[in-house]
Design an enzyme around this catalytic site. Structure first.
Site, PDB file in Angstrom:
ATOM      1  N   GLY A 149     -17.273  39.566  30.553  1.00 46.79           N
ATOM      2  CA  GLY A 149     -18.074  38.711  29.676  1.00 46.79           C
ATOM      3  C   GLY A 149     -19.346  38.216  30.338  1.00 46.79           C
ATOM      4  O   GLY A 149     -20.054  37.363  29.799  1.00 46.79           O
ATOM      5  N   GLU A 159     -19.683  31.659  39.324  1.00 48.47           N
ATOM      6  CA  GLU A 159     -18.851  30.479  39.557  1.00 48.47           C
ATOM      7  C   GLU A 159     -19.654  29.255  39.969  1.00 48.47           C
ATOM      8  O   GLU A 159     -19.216  28.120  39.796  1.00 48.47           O
ATOM      9  CB  GLU A 159     -17.794  30.830  40.611  1.00 48.47           C
ATOM     10  CG  GLU A 159     -16.819  31.824  40.044  1.00 48.47           C
ATOM     11  CD  GLU A 159     -15.994  32.556  41.094  1.00 48.47           C
ATOM     12  OE1 GLU A 159     -14.804  32.702  40.895  1.00 48.47           O
ATOM     13  OE2 GLU A 159     -16.559  32.992  42.097  1.00 48.47           O
TER      14      GLU A 159
END
Ligand code: MOS
Length: 749
Positions: A493, A715
C-alpha cells in the site's frame, strides 16, 4: 516549476506537490515533470478501488477447502483431550486435523518464522488462541460451525501477564530479534546525574497494540506435483519460502509464493505465522487446496502485535539545557518461548549529543503470543518516552522545547561515533517551526482558552532506524517495445508499483508511462521483506542498476548511442531479440544480507523529523483532540511526493491512534484480550483526524545510503507524534500524561 512552499492545507488540497519539498529555508524545490520526483499517480489505484485487485483469500481454485483453526480458549494449561467427533458429524465438514496428524517437522528459523514454537506439536497451551486443531469444510460457515463444536479439554493454569511477570536479567545477545547491541553504556551516567543542575526522572508506558490492517492475514495452499503453491498476503514472499523449506524439509525452489497485493500489514505480515505452515500441511493431508483466512479476531491471536513497553527515563542537564546524562531503560512483554525485544532506546542512543548515555533492554516473559514489529517498531514507543521527558526538562529549566532540542543537536552519531550519512534535522526543525508558527506559542501552560476548551501546542523530534536488505531486480524490454520492471518485492500500500517504474524511467531517460511492474512472487528476482521502511532504498536501488544495465545493453546493440525510445522495438527486431533484460542488484558493504543504521558501512544512517501539533482539550468532557499538525522530515531523497506524502500522513494518523485511542487491553485474570473485534477497539476514524496535516520534506540526496539517494519513510511518520500530542496536552492543561493512550481519566476533574 517552482511552487510556493506555503501550503495552507495539504491534507485537503489536491497536491501541486512541489510544495512538499523544500530546501530548509522554506523555499520550494523545483521538481521534474517526469521520472523521479514527479507526481506520478498510483498505478494500482484503479484496480484497488474497483475491486479488480485479487487478494489472497479471494480466488481459491475449485475444490478448495476452508480451514478454520480451533484456538486455545485459555492462555495456559495442558491439553487432556480433543474430541473432533461433534464437528465431523456436521454436513460439509470433511476432516479435522489434530496434533497426532501432524507430520514430523524440520528446523524452524526465527526469523523468517515469527516464533520458535510450532503449534500442534505438543500438549502445552502457551497463549490464548494457540491453534490446537484445524477444521476443514466445504464452506467457511461449515468450517466455523465445526470449529465451534470441537471439544477441547484443558487442565488450565493461571497465566502470567506483563503485570505479574518478572523482568528479565539481560536478554541474550544474538537472539533473532535483535538488530544491534541490547545494552549500551557510554561515559558515566550515574555520576553525571548526581552532578546535574536539573534532573528529570519518570516512567512512561506505551501499551500493546495490534496492527488491524484492512486485510487480515490469509493464505491459500495448493500442492501440485509435489510442489507447494501459495497465494498469501505477506510482506515477504521469500521469507515464507525459506521458513517452510526448513519446516517441511523441502527444496526452497519447490515452494512458490505469490502475493500480487497485500492489503496492509504494518509489520503483522513481515514474518511467517502458524497458519502459513498449517495450511500447506492441511492441504497435503486432505489432498485438496486449503485456504485459511484468520479473520479479525485472528489478528489478535494468529499474528503478532506491538508489545507494551515501559520506559524509565532519567535526564540530567545543565542550566544551559545541555544534556549531561541520558538513561533509557525499557521492558517489553514477550512470550515464554521467544525473547522478542522492542528496542525502545534504539533512537535514544543517537538523537542527542550527550557524553553519558546508558540504555538497557529487558523483557517480561508471559503467557502470551510472541510480539512482532509494528509501525513504528522500537522508536515508536521509545520516542514517546524520550521526547516526553525532553519536554518535561524544558519546563523544569524554563527553556523553549525547540531551543532545548537545538542545543543538544548531534552533529555525528553519539553512539557509534560515525558521521551521519546525511542528517538535515536542523532544517526540518526550522521549516516545521516556520510552517507551524511556533514563535507565537506562549511558553506557559493553560495560556490559551477558547470557550470551554484549552488550546495547547507541543512538538517532538523523530528518529527512525534505517534498514537495508540486499535485493535484486530486472528491467525487461520486450520485442513489441513494452517495458517491465520485475522484482519479488511486495506492495503493501506504499506505492511500490508506482515508484519503481519511475526509477527505471529516470535511469533510462524516458517517461514512466506504460512501464509495467511485476512484483509479489518468488518467481521474480529475490528481494528482502517489505518492512523496516527498506523497500525503496533496497529494491529501488536494484531497479536503478537493472535499468542502467538495460541501457548499457541497448547501447551495445545500437553500436553506440542509445536511440530514442520509439526505436527500441525496431532495434530488438532488427537483431532478432525477443526480449532484452537488464539485471541489477543492491549489495551492501561486505556482501551483508541486512544492515541496520548503516552498520555494514562507514556512516550511521537514520531518518529524522520534527513534529508540531496543536490540540484542544475539553476538561469537562475529558476529551483531547488534535487540531492541526505540521511535520517536516529529513529522510533522504523523495522519489514521488504524492506517495511519500500519503505515507507520512498515514504514519501521523497512526501516531494519533497511539496518543489518543489505541490500547489492546488484556484481562490479566485470563491472559486474554478484552476485545478482538473492531467494534470494541478504538482506532482513529476520519472524524478524529483534522484536515490540517501539513507534511514537508527537506530536499536531500543521501549518497551513502543508496545509489538513488533515498533512505526510507514508511515508519518515520508515526514517530514523535504521540509525544508531540502529550506535550501539547501538557501545554494546554498542565497535566502530564505518561501512560498512553491519553484518556478521559487523565483529563477530567
Ligand atoms: Mo514494519 S513494522 O517493519 O512492517
Amino acid at each position: 516549476m517552482v511552487v510556493d512552499a506555503k501550503v495552507e492545507n495539504v491534507h485537503r488540497v489536491d497536491v501541486g506537490v512541489g510544495r512538499l519539498i523544500v530546501d530548509g529555508t522554506g523555499a520550494a524545490v523545483e521538481l521534474p515533470t517526469r521520472g523521479i520526483g514527479s507526481t506520478e499517480r498510483r498505478h494500482d489505484g484503479d484496480e484497488k478501488v474497483t475491486g479488480a485487485a485479487i487478494y489472497a483469500a479471494e480466488a481459491p481454485p475449485v475444490g478448495t477447502l476452508h480451514g478454520v483453526l480451533v484456538g486455545a480458549p485459555v492462555a495456559r494449561g495442558q491439553v487432556r483431550s480433543i474430541d473432533a467427533r461433534p464437528a465431523l458429524a456436521q454436513p460439509g465438514v470433511v476432516q479435522v486435523i489434530l496434533p497426532e496428524d501432524m507430520p514430523e517437522l524440520g528446523d524452524v528459523f526465527v526469523p523468517p518464522f515469527a516464533m520458535s514454537f510450532i503449534p500442534m506439536t505438543d500438549e502445552t497451551v502457551r497463549y490464548e488462541g494457540q491453534p490446537l486443531a484445524i477444521v476443514l469444510a466445504e464452506t467457511l460457515e461449515q468450517a466455523e460451525h465445526g470449529a465451534a463444536l470441537v471439544a477441547v479439554d484443558i487442565a488450565t493454569e493461571e497465566p502470567v501477564t506483563f503485570e505479574t511477570g518478572e523482568v528479565s536479567t539481560p536478554v541474550s545477545e544474538g537472539n533473532g530479534y535483535a538488530f544491534s547491541a541490547l545494552d549500551t553504556d557510554h561515559g558515566d551516567a550515574e555520576a553525571a546525574l548526581a552532578d546535574a543542575a536539573a534532573v528529570v526522572e519518570a516512567d512512561y508506558v506505551a501499551p500493546s497494540r495490534h496492527h488491524n490492517m484492512m486485510e487480515p492475514s490469509a493464505t491459500l495452499a495448493e500442492w501440485r506435483n509435489g510442489e507447494l503453491h501459495m497465494h498469501d498476503s505477506t510482506q515477504w514472499t521469500y521469507g515464507i519460502r525459506y521458513a517452510l523449506s526448513g519446516l517441511l524439509r523441502m527444496d526452497p525452489g519447490a515452494i512458490h509464493v505469490r502475493c500480487p497485493y497485500t492489503g496492509g500489514g504494518f509489520g503483522a505480515k513481515g514474518y511467517v505465522w502458524p497458519h502459513q505452515l498449517l495450511a500447506p500441511i492441511a492441504a497435503r493431508i486432505a489432498g485438496r487446496p486449503v485456504k485459511i483466512a484468520i479473520g479479525r479476531d485472528g489478528c489478535y491471536t494468529g499474528t503478532g502485535y506491538q508489545p507494551v513497553v515501559r520506559s524509565r527515563i532519567r535526564l540530567g542537564a545543565g542550566t544551559d539545557g545541555r544534556l549531561t546524562a541520558i538513561v533509557h531503560e525499557t521492558e517489553n512483554v514477550t512470550s515464554r518461548f521467544d525473547d522478542y525485544v522492542e528496542f525502545g532506546s534504539a533512537g535514544t542512543r543517537s538523537l542527542y549529543a550527550c557524553p553519558n548515555v546508558r540504555t538497557s533492554t529487558r523483557i517480561v516473559s508471559a503467557d502470551v503470543n510472541t510480539p512482532t514489529a509494528m509501525r513504528a517498531p522500537h522508536e515508536g514507543p521509545g520516542m514517546f518516552a524520550l521526547e516526553s521527558a525532553i519536554d518535561e526538562l524544558s519546563y523544569d529549566i524554563g527553556m523553549d522545547p525547540l531551543e532545548l532540542r537545538l542545543a543538544n543537536h548531534a552533529e555525528s552519531d553519539p553512539h557509534t561515533g560515525k558521521p551521519f550519512s546525511s542528517n538535515r534535522l536542523r532544517d526540518a526543525y526550522a521549516e516545521g517551526a516556520r510552517r507551524f508558527g511556533w514563535d507565537a506559542r506562549p511558553p506557559g501552560t493553560r495560556a490559551r482558552i477558547e470557550g470551554h476548551k484549552l488550546i495547547g501546542s507541543g512538538m517532538a523530534a523523530a528518529i527512525m532506524s534505517t534498514f537495508r536488505f540486499s535485493s535484486s531486480a530486472r528491467v525487461c524490454l520486450a520485442s513489441d517495445g513494452t517495458l517491465r520492471v520485475e522484482a519479488g518485492t511486495q506492495e503493501i500500500g506504499t506505492g511500490t508499483r508506482t515508484i519503481f517504474p519511475q526509477i527505471a524511467a529516470e535511469r533510462l531517460g524516458i517517461s514512466a508511462e506504460g512501464i509495467d511492474m511485476r512484483l509479489g512472487s518468488t518467481e521474480l528476482p529475490e528481494t528482502g521483506g517489505t518492512f523496516g521502511s527498506s523497500s525503496t532504498i533496497s529494491v529501488g536501488s536494484a531497479v536503478a542498476h537493472a535499468a542502467d544495465d538495460l541501457h548499457q545493453r541497448l547501447a551495445t546493440l545500437a553500436g553506440g548511442e542509445v536511440p530514442p525510445r520509439d526505436q527500441w522495438a525496431d532495434l530488438l527486431s532488427r537483431n532478432g531479440i525477443a526480449e532484452l533484460i537488464g539485471e541489477g542488484g543492491f549489495t551492501l558493504p561486505g556482501e551483508a544480507a541486512f544492515d541496520a543504521h548503516g552498520g555494514a558501512g562507514a556512516h550511521f544512517m537514520a531518518t529524522w523529523g520534527a513534529v508540531f501539533v496543536e490540540v484542544e482539550v475539553d476538561e469537562g468532557l475529558g476529551l483531547a483532540r488534535l487540531r492541526r499538525c505540521v511535520a517536516c522530515y529529513s529522510a533522504g531523497r523523495i522519489l514521488n511526493p504524492v506517495t511519500a506524502r500519503s505515507q507520512m500522513i498515514g504514519g501521523i494518523i497512526w501516531g494519533v491512534g497511539r496518543a489518543l485511542l489505541e490500547e489492546s487491553a488484556m484481562d490479566p485474570r485470563y491472559g486474554r484480550y478484552v476485545s478482538k473485534n473492531l467494534s470494541g477497539v478504538h482506532l482513529p476514524i476520519n472524524a478524529d483526524i483534522p484536515q490540517d496535516i501539513d507534511v514537508a520534506f527537506i530536499d536531500e540526496h543521501d549518497p551513502h545510503a543508496s545509489a538513488i539517494g533515498v533512505r526510507g519513510i514508511g515508519e518515520l511518520g508515526e514517530v514523535g507524534v504521540a509525544a508531540a500530542i502529550a506535550n501539547a496536552v501538557y501545554h494546554a492543561t498542565g497535566r502530564r500524561v505518561r501512560d498512553l493512550p491519553i484518556k478521559f481519566e487523565h483529563l477530567i476533574g
